[in-house]
Scaffold this active site. Structure first.
Site, PDB file in Angstrom:
ATOM      1  N   HIS A  45      -6.349  -6.252  -1.747  1.00  0.00           N
ATOM      2  CA  HIS A  45      -5.340  -5.362  -1.405  1.00  0.00           C
ATOM      3  C   HIS A  45      -3.946  -6.220  -0.848  1.00  0.00           C
ATOM      4  O   HIS A  45      -4.467  -6.813   0.336  1.00  0.00           O
ATOM      5  CB  HIS A  45      -5.723  -4.333  -0.519  1.00  0.00           C
ATOM      6  CG  HIS A  45      -4.827  -3.056  -0.522  1.00  0.00           C
ATOM      7  ND1 HIS A  45      -4.633  -2.203  -1.555  1.00  0.00           N
ATOM      8  CD2 HIS A  45      -4.451  -2.572   0.602  1.00  0.00           C
ATOM      9  CE1 HIS A  45      -4.006  -1.436  -1.168  1.00  0.00           C
ATOM     10  NE2 HIS A  45      -3.628  -1.470   0.460  1.00  0.00           N
ATOM     11  N   SER A  70       0.960  -1.184   0.035  1.00  0.00           N
ATOM     12  CA  SER A  70      -0.097   0.035   0.116  1.00  0.00           C
ATOM     13  C   SER A  70       0.915   1.313  -0.030  1.00  0.00           C
ATOM     14  O   SER A  70       1.782   1.489  -0.721  1.00  0.00           O
ATOM     15  CB  SER A  70      -0.941  -0.038   1.199  1.00  0.00           C
ATOM     16  OG  SER A  70      -1.923   0.740   0.846  1.00  0.00           O
ATOM     17  N   ASP A  87      -8.829  -4.934  -6.259  1.00  0.00           N
ATOM     18  CA  ASP A  87      -8.600  -3.773  -5.553  1.00  0.00           C
ATOM     19  C   ASP A  87      -8.445  -2.502  -6.172  1.00  0.00           C
ATOM     20  O   ASP A  87      -7.876  -2.365  -7.170  1.00  0.00           O
ATOM     21  CB  ASP A  87      -7.119  -4.198  -5.081  1.00  0.00           C
ATOM     22  CG  ASP A  87      -6.476  -2.945  -4.107  1.00  0.00           C
ATOM     23  OD1 ASP A  87      -7.242  -2.458  -3.481  1.00  0.00           O
ATOM     24  OD2 ASP A  87      -5.277  -2.849  -4.011  1.00  0.00           O
TER      25      ASP A  87
END
Length: 497
Positions: A458, A175, A433
């Site tokens: 994710h 991320s 995602d």
């Protein structure tokens, strides 16, 4: 008793949730706690913890202030003295010892005899300068400063363990931290030989309307249990709530959704809509990766195919029951939709460990990432506008809304956005995602590797292999392992010259 479909069937080992909604942020904290509790039952090794003194401002010779930054080390697999170093980068949350004890990068470290090290991000977790969350001190919170922290940490580890050029460094992150991993390789190529960037939003975006466009697309994706009917019912449910609010019957909405206080003000109504949308956004973003409510479960519930949904109910009633399930999972007596409470939470400088305030500051100064719903493709409420989110920047930090486009343009210019020119960076994304929209998904002249994993969410690749993982996820991990092995072999040949 909750229906069995809402049982936690798996645990997220590594989670960074780049979002501004309170409901999503709470989900992130809850997942972290569950992750660590579960990991304790399976990890027998122990990590060594330590702290390093870092310059508060790496770019000012006049500022001599420092802060204490936390790190973890795992030497269990290290093939001394020339084994590689695997660096795990933490993002917008506290660093856990399991960052060097569990995960796919740990599996690879054991295979390659690597030393595992991990560094907590400045101004998050316990790596906060005294008074650091005060507005006047947040100026030292940035990705640029964080990359310099990592460079200093590299030097510290290099000296402490008497490393040499034969110790090849590979960085890992997911991320926001995945973006940091890619940027670290780009800005410090002499320190980091290769980088894995999982679900990395490397392109800053002010109006991230594409996020909810992907959420809608994923809710109708039959591969993961979605359907067109599911998406249509979700749309109808939000329109129904909007209609009741427009009719002025805020008391009914407050009672139906068991709000702590009736959403009488427009700001409170936006908070309600954001909270309801967050429930769907969280399920999509972390589908099959630890969330209690997967896309399949959610769509089954919303389309009345699950006994908990109640046969023949209207979309509005199903959304009401979904909110009830959320409160049960979070053990909340009522749904807090107070805009004043949001402001109070973001203004609080006493709860720095959660990172909620710090991350919102970074959205104002560097990234944007505001998940709006003004696009017709959004399945939620059009009340979720860019204006409602960005107006918090001047209110909380004195950052003008007019300055945001310039801040974000600088970030993309400085790092290259989604057209980087860094070699030996592997970008990994799941195609359901929403953050895939801001990452690198195609190989090209300036991109060494990009993997898109069908049907996965994710940061899914960062977890260790588990029973029930999709075949595509197994194959993606093998491909990541192949890239890392090639990098290490290439580095070894270079070091022989």
């Amino acid at each position: 008793m909750m229906p069995s479909v809402f049982h936690f069937v798996s645990i997220i080992l590594f989670i960074d949730l780049v979002s501004s909604g309170r409901v999503l942020w709470k989900a992130k904290e809850r997942a972290r706690a569950i992750r660590q509790q579960t990991a304790k039952q399976h990890v027998l090794a122990h990590a060594v913890r330590g702290r390093i003194e870092q310059q508060l401002d790496h770019f000012s010779a006049r500022n001599t202030e420092t802060f204490s930054q936390r790190f973890f080390v795992n030497e269990a697999f290290w093939d001394r003295p020339d084994g590689p170093v695997f660096l795990y980068i933490e993002g917008e949350g506290p660093l856990s010892e399991y960052s060097v004890l569990a995960g796919h990068h740990v599996v690879m470290a054991e295979a390659h005899g690597a030393l595992l090290v991990a560094l907590e991000h400045r101004f998050y977790g316990s790596s906060i300068h005294p008074g650091g969350t005060e507005t006047q001190n947040l100026q030292h919170l940035s990705s640029v400063q964080a990359l310099s922290d990592l460079a200093v940490f590299h030097q510290y580890v290099h000296q402490k363990y008497d490393l040499s050029r034969r110790n090849t460094w590979i960085s890992f992150g997911g991320s926001y931290a995945g973006a940091l991993s890619a940027w670290l390789r780009g800005k410090f190529p002499h320190l980091i030989y290769g980088a894995v960037a999982s679900s990395a939003p490397v392109r800053a975006e002010l109006d991230f309307s594409a996020y909810n466009k992907v959420v809608g697309r994923s809710l109708m994706d039959e591969r993961v249990g979605g359907s067109e009917r599911c998406l249509n019912i979700v749309r109808e449910a939000f329109r129904a709530v909007e209609a009741v609010l427009r009719g002025g019957n805020t008391t009914k909405v407050g009672v139906d959704f068991v709000c702590c206080d009736p959403p009488t003000s427009p700001e409170d109504q936006v908070e309600l809509m954001q909270s309801l949308a967050d429930m769907f956004m969280g399920s999509v973003q972390y589908n099959e990766e630890g969330v209690a409510l997967t896309i399949a479960h959610l769509c089954s519930f919303m389309t009345n195919q699950d006994s908990a949904g109640g046969q023949g109910e209207e979309p509005y009633s199903r959304l009401v029951k979904l909110a009830e399930l959320y409160r049960t999972l979070e053990r909340e007596v009522c749904l807090d939709v107070s805009h004043k409470h949001t402001i109070h939470s973001l203004n609080s400088t006493s709860d720095g460990i959660s990172g909620y305030r710090q991350w919102f500051y970074q959205t104002c100064t560097e990234f944007g990432f505001y998940q709006t719903c003004e696009d017709t493709s959004c399945p939620f409420s059009c009340m979720l506008t860019l204006q409602t989110q960005t107006q918090l920047c001047p209110l909380l930090f004195g950052i003008s809304q007019d300055a945001l486009p310039t801040n974000i343009a600088f970030t993309n210019q400085y790092y290259g956005g989604d057209e980087p020119h860094s070699q030996r960076v592997l970008y990994v994304n799941g195609d359901i995602d929403p953050w895939i929209q801001l990452s690198v998904v195609q190989n090209g002249s300036s991109v060494d590797g990009a993997i898109v994993i069908p049907g996965t969410a994710h940061c899914a690749d960062m977890n260790p292999t588990r029973p029930g993982d999709r075949l595509a996820l197994h194959q993606a991990r093998k491909e990541i392992e192949r890239h890392v092995a090639i990098w290490l072999k290439s580095a070894a040949w270079e070091n022989m010259v």
